[in-house]
Design an enzyme around this catalytic site. Structure first.
Site, PDB file in Angstrom:
ATOM      1  N   GLU A 103      -7.598  23.797  47.246  1.00  0.00           N
ATOM      2  CA  GLU A 103      -7.762  23.050  46.001  1.00  0.00           C
ATOM      3  C   GLU A 103      -6.411  22.634  45.437  1.00  0.00           C
ATOM      4  O   GLU A 103      -6.253  21.517  44.919  1.00  0.00           O
ATOM      5  CB  GLU A 103      -8.528  23.905  44.988  1.00  0.00           C
ATOM      6  CG  GLU A 103      -9.982  24.138  45.375  1.00  0.00           C
ATOM      7  CD  GLU A 103     -10.639  25.293  44.639  1.00  0.00           C
ATOM      8  OE1 GLU A 103     -11.855  25.496  44.823  1.00  0.00           O
ATOM      9  OE2 GLU A 103      -9.930  26.008  43.888  1.00  0.00           O
TER      10      GLU A 103
ATOM     11  N   ASP B 218     -14.811  33.370  42.109  1.00  0.00           N
ATOM     12  CA  ASP B 218     -15.540  33.622  40.863  1.00  0.00           C
ATOM     13  C   ASP B 218     -15.239  35.024  40.339  1.00  0.00           C
ATOM     14  O   ASP B 218     -15.126  35.242  39.130  1.00  0.00           O
ATOM     15  CB  ASP B 218     -17.049  33.491  41.090  1.00  0.00           C
ATOM     16  CG  ASP B 218     -17.450  32.097  41.545  1.00  0.00           C
ATOM     17  OD1 ASP B 218     -16.930  31.126  40.979  1.00  0.00           O
ATOM     18  OD2 ASP B 218     -18.270  31.988  42.465  1.00  0.00           O
TER      19      ASP B 218
END
Length: 341
Positions: A219, A286
């Site tokens: 990312e 997460d």
């Protein structure tokens, strides 16, 4: 796996403080704005080859449903003891109902889960099979989702819910999986809080001025536009801070650990706590975001928060599928890490 001596000394000196932070997780109040996904796992035993087509016929054994995508961030926060509100969209379908029931059973406030009549609940169904006395293997995955954006009125309703609840929480987490929840009104509402943590797969620049971003290496590479070799991590951290105007940037780098950067030019590198017993990294990001956010809320420094996020991830990657951990597990893992050294 041996940790660097200087880092180990720093960790030992901070251990009491880290345990105290873990004990305070239950005091934290967090709103998660997220692309909510339901992960389904259907398993069965292979009986024979179909006469209709050259495909396997499975006798269904069980179906398991767990939160995925942004819903996994919500669930991780709840299992870590936080008081959690969720804001997002689900379809008028069984999958949306299942996700709501899972959350409510965990004490999560679901009043911000708005119904989208035009789009399905994002659902990823993994179908796995096994022969007798054999290992279970995934055969196919079926995804249900829409590429259309939510209705503009629904976007504004979601943004209004977020605005109305900002004063009732200590932090806002944006868990952006690119499934349409994060339109401009929603992003602006989320960024109105003074402590906003962003975990976005793409479009980091849309969240200008957030407190902290947590991109993984791919990312980060997509955001800066170049491959990040080991010697370029410092430049990448600076470029990401310039791109996002964030206070802090945490790049998670798998077996290379994590790198934390701030706007004053300080950078800190945290080694991976678990490089060998890694079975599945699904959802580990997460878990990092959840533990890190709670740490910041209860008074941790950014370094302490990153360490606890790293520690939580080192636990869940030992399990297959999306997994969660707890403060007690994290304490045990920290003490075990120090004892090993």
């Amino acid at each position: 796996m041996a940790l660097d001596a200087s880092f180990l000394a720093q960790l030992q000196n901070s251990s009491e403080r880290l345990i105290q932070l873990l004990d305070n997780f239950a005091q934290a109040r967090v709103l998660v704005v997220g692309d909510l996904t339901l992960d389904e796992f259907l398993t069965g035993q292979v009986e024979r080859i179909s006469r209709e087509a050259p495909v396997l016929i499975l006798r269904h054994e069980n179906t398991r449903q767990v939160p995925g995508g942004g819903a996994n961030a919500v669930y991780n926060l709840a299992t870590l003891g936080a008081q959690v509100k969720v804001a997002g969209l689900v379809g008028k379908d069984d999958q949306g109902q299942a996700l709501r029931h899972i959350f409510e059973a965990s004490g999560i406030d679901t009043s911000g889960m708005l119904l989208d009549p035009d789009r399905p609940t994002v659902t990823k169904t993994r179908i796995s099979g096994h022969a007798r006395q054999s290992v279970t293997q995934q055969i196919v995955r079926v995804d249900r989702k829409s590429d259309e954006l939510p209705d503009p009125d629904l976007q504004l309703q979601l943004a209004e819910y977020i605005q109305q609840h900002l004063d009732t929480v200590d932090a806002v987490v944006c868990s952006d999986y690119g499934d349409g929840v994060f339109t401009q009104p929603v992003i602006e509402a989320a960024l109105s809080h003074q402590k906003t943590i962003v975990d976005a797969q793409v479009g980091l620049q849309r969240y200008q001025g957030a407190t902290l971003f947590t991109p993984n290496l791919p990312e980060a590479e997509q955001a800066v536009g170049y491959a990040i070799a080991s010697g370029q991590i410092t430049q990448a951290g600076r470029d990401l801070l310039a791109l996002t105007q964030a206070q802090q940037m945490l790049i998670t780098r798998g077996e290379e650990g994590m790198s934390l950067f701030d706007r004053n030019g300080t950078e800190q590198h945290i080694p991976a706590f678990n490089r060998t017993d890694v079975f599945d990294v699904t959802g580990a990001g997460d878990t990092v975001v959840a533990a890190l956010t709670l740490s910041l809320v209860v008074g941790a420094s950014f370094w302490e928060a990153a360490v606890l996020g790293n520690l939580a991830a080192s636990i869940v990657v030992r399990q297959f599928g999306t997994a969660t951990t707890s403060p007690e597990e994290m304490k045990a893992a920290l003490l075990a890490l120090l004892e090993e050294e």
